[in-house]
Design a protein around this motif. Structure first.
Motif, PDB file in Angstrom:
ATOM      1  N   SER A 154       0.832  -1.207   0.000  1.00 41.94           N
ATOM      2  CA  SER A 154       0.000   0.000   0.000  1.00 41.94           C
ATOM      3  C   SER A 154       0.862   1.250   0.000  1.00 41.94           C
ATOM      4  N   ALA A 155       0.245   2.342  -0.395  1.00 40.80           N
ATOM      5  CA  ALA A 155       0.910   3.640  -0.292  1.00 40.80           C
ATOM      6  C   ALA A 155       1.146   3.955   1.187  1.00 40.80           C
ATOM      7  N   PRO A 156       2.330   4.460   1.519  1.00 44.70           N
ATOM      8  CA  PRO A 156       2.667   4.668   2.929  1.00 44.70           C
ATOM      9  C   PRO A 156       1.952   5.868   3.558  1.00 44.70           C
ATOM     10  N   LEU A 157       1.905   5.849   4.883  1.00 48.14           N
ATOM     11  CA  LEU A 157       1.373   6.998   5.638  1.00 48.14           C
ATOM     12  C   LEU A 157       2.447   8.041   5.855  1.00 48.14           C
ATOM     13  N   LEU A 158       3.696   7.556   5.942  1.00 54.81           N
ATOM     14  CA  LEU A 158       4.820   8.415   6.302  1.00 54.81           C
ATOM     15  C   LEU A 158       6.088   7.748   5.810  1.00 54.81           C
ATOM     16  N   GLY A 159       7.106   8.529   5.493  1.00 51.97           N
ATOM     17  CA  GLY A 159       8.353   7.926   5.060  1.00 51.97           C
ATOM     18  C   GLY A 159       9.516   8.891   5.247  1.00 51.97           C
ATOM     19  N   LEU A 160      10.668   8.307   5.485  1.00 53.75           N
ATOM     20  CA  LEU A 160      11.874   9.107   5.703  1.00 53.75           C
ATOM     21  C   LEU A 160      12.961   8.685   4.722  1.00 53.75           C
ATOM     22  N   ASP A 161      13.518   9.666   4.075  1.00 57.56           N
ATOM     23  CA  ASP A 161      14.623   9.475   3.133  1.00 57.56           C
ATOM     24  C   ASP A 161      15.915   9.348   3.940  1.00 57.56           C
ATOM     25  N   VAL A 162      16.568   8.181   3.855  1.00 57.02           N
ATOM     26  CA  VAL A 162      17.845   8.037   4.563  1.00 57.02           C
ATOM     27  C   VAL A 162      19.022   7.928   3.594  1.00 57.02           C
ATOM     28  N   TRP A 163      18.849   8.410   2.360  1.00 57.05           N
ATOM     29  CA  TRP A 163      20.005   8.592   1.488  1.00 57.05           C
ATOM     30  C   TRP A 163      20.924   9.641   2.118  1.00 57.05           C
ATOM     31  N   GLU A 164      22.217   9.482   1.928  1.00 53.33           N
ATOM     32  CA  GLU A 164      23.135  10.491   2.494  1.00 53.33           C
ATOM     33  C   GLU A 164      22.858  11.891   1.945  1.00 53.33           C
ATOM     34  N   HIS A 165      22.375  11.992   0.691  1.00 53.80           N
ATOM     35  CA  HIS A 165      22.122  13.332   0.149  1.00 53.80           C
ATOM     36  C   HIS A 165      21.080  14.085   0.979  1.00 53.80           C
ATOM     37  N   ALA A 166      20.278  13.354   1.750  1.00 57.03           N
ATOM     38  CA  ALA A 166      19.226  13.980   2.550  1.00 57.03           C
ATOM     39  C   ALA A 166      19.761  14.618   3.827  1.00 57.03           C
ATOM     40  N   TYR A 167      20.983  14.242   4.232  1.00 57.87           N
ATOM     41  CA  TYR A 167      21.458  14.757   5.530  1.00 57.87           C
ATOM     42  C   TYR A 167      22.950  15.055   5.623  1.00 57.87           C
ATOM     43  N   TYR A 168      23.755  14.616   4.655  1.00 54.93           N
ATOM     44  CA  TYR A 168      25.209  14.656   4.854  1.00 54.93           C
ATOM     45  C   TYR A 168      25.755  16.074   5.072  1.00 54.93           C
ATOM     46  N   LEU A 169      25.219  17.045   4.329  1.00 58.33           N
ATOM     47  CA  LEU A 169      25.713  18.427   4.481  1.00 58.33           C
ATOM     48  C   LEU A 169      25.538  18.936   5.908  1.00 58.33           C
ATOM     49  N   ASP A 170      24.468  18.540   6.552  1.00 56.86           N
ATOM     50  CA  ASP A 170      24.187  19.008   7.918  1.00 56.86           C
ATOM     51  C   ASP A 170      24.747  18.086   8.990  1.00 56.86           C
ATOM     52  N   TYR A 171      24.687  16.803   8.756  1.00 62.97           N
ATOM     53  CA  TYR A 171      24.949  15.840   9.836  1.00 62.97           C
ATOM     54  C   TYR A 171      26.126  14.915   9.547  1.00 62.97           C
ATOM     55  N   THR A 172      26.803  15.113   8.436  1.00 61.84           N
ATOM     56  CA  THR A 172      27.828  14.180   7.941  1.00 61.84           C
ATOM     57  C   THR A 172      27.317  12.737   8.069  1.00 61.84           C
ATOM     58  N   TYR A 173      28.076  11.862   8.724  1.00 60.61           N
ATOM     59  CA  TYR A 173      27.689  10.454   8.777  1.00 60.61           C
ATOM     60  C   TYR A 173      26.695  10.152   9.898  1.00 60.61           C
ATOM     61  N   LYS A 174      26.281  11.178  10.631  1.00 59.81           N
ATOM     62  CA  LYS A 174      25.470  10.925  11.838  1.00 59.81           C
ATOM     63  C   LYS A 174      23.985  10.820  11.508  1.00 59.81           C
ATOM     64  N   ARG A 175      23.624   9.715  10.910  1.00 61.34           N
ATOM     65  CA  ARG A 175      22.229   9.517  10.513  1.00 61.34           C
ATOM     66  C   ARG A 175      21.293   9.585  11.719  1.00 61.34           C
ATOM     67  N   ALA A 176      21.753   9.106  12.867  1.00 59.37           N
ATOM     68  CA  ALA A 176      20.890   9.104  14.058  1.00 59.37           C
ATOM     69  C   ALA A 176      20.482  10.529  14.447  1.00 59.37           C
ATOM     70  N   ASP A 177      21.394  11.490  14.277  1.00 66.08           N
ATOM     71  CA  ASP A 177      21.073  12.879  14.623  1.00 66.08           C
ATOM     72  C   ASP A 177      20.048  13.466  13.654  1.00 66.08           C
ATOM     73  N   TYR A 178      20.182  13.085  12.393  1.00 61.39           N
ATOM     74  CA  TYR A 178      19.210  13.522  11.377  1.00 61.39           C
ATOM     75  C   TYR A 178      17.820  12.978  11.698  1.00 61.39           C
ATOM     76  N   ILE A 179      17.763  11.719  12.066  1.00 62.91           N
ATOM     77  CA  ILE A 179      16.469  11.101  12.390  1.00 62.91           C
ATOM     78  C   ILE A 179      15.843  11.806  13.591  1.00 62.91           C
ATOM     79  N   LYS A 180      16.678  12.065  14.596  1.00 60.56           N
ATOM     80  CA  LYS A 180      16.197  12.727  15.807  1.00 60.56           C
ATOM     81  C   LYS A 180      15.639  14.118  15.463  1.00 60.56           C
ATOM     82  N   ALA A 181      16.334  14.836  14.592  1.00 58.17           N
ATOM     83  CA  ALA A 181      15.884  16.180  14.200  1.00 58.17           C
ATOM     84  C   ALA A 181      14.584  16.113  13.406  1.00 58.17           C
TER      85      ALA A 181
END
Ligand code: MN
Length: 199
Positions: A154-181
């Motif tokens: 089914s089509a999702p209710l919510l989704g998060l992009d975890v490609w590095e292009h979505a967060y690397y400039l702000d969070y470098t490799y720290k995906r957990a910090d991006y998710i938290k934000a």
């Protein structure tokens, strides 16, 4: 022809959580490229013209082999990002209320339990991909630009992009910090409305 959707907000609106630079690159360059390459594939396979984006990526077997990979990756990219922009809002970030909030608490114990489960899945994506909340409240991940539609879901209710292009400039490799934000800007009104439509 598919077109890049306008955002409902300006690039700088999530500044503290996602910078203007990321938003601008992500929307005007990454997403635009998905749209352009998808259109290029349709030009090569004109029999596909007129099919909706959802039809295309839900029925990849019907897409000519010569353009199937492009439709999968770039059609998927267009679909996923068109949703992703709606899944965030400058008015977002509160706990979900309504029937979705109640259902998430019932399934995951409390809202924190849901956020932990979703965050664990997001951290577990190896390489590039997405994490999704589905209408049955399961949390699933997909690689690259796949979505639950690829496998008949089914089509999702919510989704998060975890490609590095979505967060690397702000969070470098720290995906957990991006998710938290990201929790600070989640558009629960959109998720609730999709839940209502799906149930
Ligand atoms: Mn992206």
């Amino acid at each position: 022809m598919f077109t890049l959707p306008d955002l409902d907000y300006s690039y700088d609106v999530f500044g503290k959580y996602i910078s203007k630079d990321i938003m601008e690159l992500h929307h005007s360059k990454h997403h635009q490229t998905y749209v352009d390459k998808l259109n290029g594939a349709i030009e090569q396979a004109p029999e596909l013209a007129g099919e909706s984006l959802e039809e295309l990526i839900s029925n990849l077997d019907n897409v000519p082999e010569a353009v199937r990979g492009v439709v999968r990756n770039h059609g998927g990219g267009h679909y996923n990002h068109s949703l992703f922009w709606k899944f965030m809002s400058p008015d977002g970030g509160t706990e979900p209320g309504g029937t979705l909030g109640d259902a998430l608490k019932a399934k995951y114990g409390d809202f924190q339990g849901f956020m932990d489960a979703f965050g664990d899945k997001a951290l577990g994506v190896f390489g590039s991909g997405w994490v999704w909340l589905q209408p049955d409240l399961s949390i699933v991940t997909t690689p690259n630009q796949d979505s639950p539609l690829n496998s008949g879901g089914s089509a999702p209710l919510l989704g998060l992009d975890v490609w590095e292009h979505a967060y690397y400039l702000d969070y470098t490799y720290k995906r957990a910090d991006y998710i938290k934000a990201w929790w600070h800007i989640v558009n629960w009104h959109e998720a609730q409305s999709r839940y209502k439509t799906a149930s």
